[in-house]
Write a protein that holds these residues in place. Structure first.
Motif, PDB file in Angstrom:
ATOM      1  N   LYS A 234      18.555  14.696  54.401  1.00 23.28           N
ATOM      2  CA  LYS A 234      18.418  15.645  55.483  1.00 23.28           C
ATOM      3  C   LYS A 234      17.393  15.147  56.503  1.00 23.28           C
ATOM      4  O   LYS A 234      16.253  14.868  56.159  1.00 23.28           O
ATOM      5  N   ASP A 235      17.819  14.982  57.732  1.00 22.92           N
ATOM      6  CA  ASP A 235      16.962  14.586  58.858  1.00 22.92           C
ATOM      7  C   ASP A 235      16.491  13.133  58.780  1.00 22.92           C
ATOM      8  O   ASP A 235      15.623  12.721  59.551  1.00 22.92           O
ATOM      9  N   HIS A 236      17.013  12.348  57.850  1.00 19.45           N
ATOM     10  CA  HIS A 236      16.648  10.930  57.827  1.00 19.45           C
ATOM     11  C   HIS A 236      17.735  10.132  57.106  1.00 19.45           C
ATOM     12  O   HIS A 236      18.680  10.703  56.555  1.00 19.45           O
ATOM     13  N   ASP A 292      18.893  19.105  51.068  1.00 24.22           N
ATOM     14  CA  ASP A 292      17.447  18.934  51.061  1.00 24.22           C
ATOM     15  C   ASP A 292      16.987  18.499  49.670  1.00 24.22           C
ATOM     16  O   ASP A 292      17.797  18.349  48.740  1.00 24.22           O
ATOM     17  N   ASP A 492      15.793   7.206  65.471  1.00 21.33           N
ATOM     18  CA  ASP A 492      16.563   8.441  65.325  1.00 21.33           C
ATOM     19  C   ASP A 492      18.044   8.196  65.619  1.00 21.33           C
ATOM     20  O   ASP A 492      18.929   8.700  64.911  1.00 21.33           O
ATOM     21  N   THR A 496      21.530   8.471  63.160  1.00 23.43           N
ATOM     22  CA  THR A 496      22.762   9.145  63.567  1.00 23.43           C
ATOM     23  C   THR A 496      23.951   8.193  63.531  1.00 23.43           C
ATOM     24  O   THR A 496      25.048   8.561  63.064  1.00 23.43           O
TER      25      THR A 496
END
Length: 546
Positions: A234-236, A292, A492, A496
């Motif tokens: 999550k987020d990385h 997560d 970032d 993606t």
């Protein structure tokens, strides 16, 4: 003391010519500005100065720690700082704070006596330490030559600034010898459930075709399992970035010792494309990209994945162990995976010479004599035993096995209320002079370190696979620069791009995503960032010695 093995980069004579220019004048000047020992004690290179010091008055120091959540309970009210205080006749006020608080101290021109930063020596303030800190080598020469008996030559040399002096000392600074010793564990692994391996003994995860075939076999034999999963993403990017590159053995510098673009390496992108094909068959759940940490813990404990690529296996050890305890036949075992005929991999990573935290003695220090004694003590066996165990007879004892163990009272306290134990004893809670493979390790029972058996098997696989990557240690652009801001955006976008690439519907779409990413980073000033990388790589190489 440890020595870095020759990397075949520079000759010793060239290094000496580079390192020594002007250093003697700088050291002589610094020494002349320090107070004399007087009749406190006579220097003895074979005895730590804290054992010789006759100063009767308790020395009071301030210690700024760049962590505003750090335990600032009064000194001496816990067994660790009480022991340190008694041994050194010292009392320290710990001042936790953030970067803003640190900048306020710098601007005021009045620094605390001791300063610890979470920067691996790479922050702007660390690089300008000569302006506000005292040279540790000068302090050691003048007050405590035993300092050199407990410190690493490699770490001191790595932290040496242009004036030839070393101002900061790092915690968990690992040399080439450390990394290759087998004592420092690798925390990354590709693991497969034991029942899957038992039912399908000929699975091959090392080649692209073998990997895809293995996923097909797993899906057919174990349709109730998700064939492939990862740790938290999550987020990385999680394990799909540097960890996967390390498995493949992707270089980190090229033949000219310049930055190698690992993220666009053909072998790496080939394996990402393999994962795209695996995902297209439904063998990778889209949920894994959003799960997560707590969700991943639950999935591992339930054994939902047939196989996993995990970065930071130690972070999930309660769940790996929980599965082993509840369903031992389904516990995870490490296997070889993601190889390339082009490279010698795997080349796994762990912390390098920059280490974790960096600690300094400021020029505003009220007693530099006692302060360098504090450094020597904390790095030494005496200090590390105090930090990790407290006081013999009260909080620990020496067992018949030769290892130190917590007393029954303290072990019960730790087992029943670990939060209160840490808060009120500070045992193992002062990491600023610690080391993975350093002083006092001979007294620590491996069984007491806390590694779950389920994770120990992963670490066993990793032995001999850790490779020093000192050339690229801390090479990112300086915080606050345009290059640093652009690199954040690029990283970032890379996250993606890779996740989108794995989830793409075709190889053509995958290629377009990668091409678009290249265009994006070029527009962000990628060439300028690479130039900074190469400058920092060369600085790192110049620090290494035969």
């Amino acid at each position: 003391m440890n020595k870095i093995k020759s990397l075949g980069i520079l000759s010793l004579s060239a290094l000496l010519m580079t390192a020594c220019g002007g250093s003697n004048d700088s050291q002589d000047t610094a020494a002349s500005e320090l107070p004399d020992l007087g009749d406190r004690y006579e220097l003895d290179e074979n005895t730590p100065a804290w054992k010789l010091d006759t100063k009767e008055e308790t020395t009071k120091l301030t210690w700024f720690i760049e962590n505003d959540g750090f335990n600032d309970n009064p000194w001496g009210e816990d067994i660790v700082t009480k022991k340190i205080g008694e041994d050194l006749n010292i009392e320290i006020e710990i001042i936790p704070g953030d970067e803003q608080a640190l900048n306020t101290y710098v601007a005021s021109g009045q620094m605390p006596d001791i300063v610890s930063l979470y920067d691996g020596g790479k922050s702007n303030i660390s690089q300008k330490a000569a302006e506000w800190a005292l040279p540790l080598n000068v302090l050691a020469d003048k007050y405590d030559p035993y300092f050199y008996e407990v410190t690493s030559d490699d770490t001191l040399n790595w932290y040496k600034l242009e004036d030839g002096n070393t101002y900061g000392y790092a915690s968990f600074s690992n040399t080439e010898e450390d990394l290759k010793s087998g004592a420092i564990p690798s925390h990354n692994a590709f693991v497969v459930r034991d029942d899957v391996l038992a039912a399908l003994p000929n699975l091959d995860f090392t080649t692209p075709e073998g990997f895809k075939d293995a996923m097909d076999q797993i899906h057919e034999k174990f349709p109730e399992l998700t064939p492939l999963g990862f740790g938290e993403m999550k987020d990385h990017l999680g394990a799909l970035g540097g960890t996967l590159q390390d498995f493949i053995g992707v270089p980190w510098v090229d033949e000219n010792n310049e930055y190698y673009d690992r993220n666009m390496d053909e072998e790496y992108l080939t394996w990402i494309n393999v994962l795209r094909e695996v995902h297209s068959k439904g063998y990778i759940s889209d949920d894994t990209f959003a799960d997560d940490y707590d969700t991943v813990l639950d999935k591992i404990k339930n054994g939902e994945y047939a196989a996993m690529l995990v970065a930071g296996t130690h972070a999930y050890q309660p769940s790996f162990q929980g599965l082993m305890d509840s369903k031992p036949e389904a516990a995870y075992s490490p296997v070889d995976a993601f190889q390339s005929d082009k490279y010698d991999g795997p080349a796994m990573s762990q912390g390098g010479l920059s280490g974790y935290t960096t600690t300094y003695i400021s020029k505003d220090n009220t007693d530099p004599i006692k302060s360098i004694q504090f450094f020597t003590y904390m790095i030494s066996e005496d200090g590390q035993i105090a930090v990790n165990f407290g006081t013999e007879g009260e909080s620990y004892y020496e067992g018949e096995d030769g290892y130190y163990h917590l007393t029954e009272e303290y072990q019960d306290w730790k087992d029943s209320d670990i939060a209160a134990f840490k808060e009120e004893t500070r045992i193992s809670e002062i990491p600023f002079f610690g080391h993975d493979n350093g002083n006092a390790q001979d007294y620590i029972d491996p069984d007491d370190i806390g590694w779950a058996p389920a994770v120990l098997r992963f670490q066993e696989w990793g032995k001999g696979k850790l490779v020093p990557k000192f050339e690229v240690d801390g090479i990112d652009p300086e915080y606050g620069t345009q290059e640093a801001r652009s690199l954040v955006s690029i990283n970032d976008e890379f996250t993606t791009a890779i996740i989108s690439g794995v989830r793409s519907d075709s190889e053509e779409e995958f290629d377009t995503i990668i091409s678009d990413f290249k265009t994006f980073r070029e527009n962000q000033g990628w060439d300028n960032i690479v130039e900074v990388f190469n400058e920092n790589i060369q600085e790192n190489i110049n620090k290494l010695k035969d």
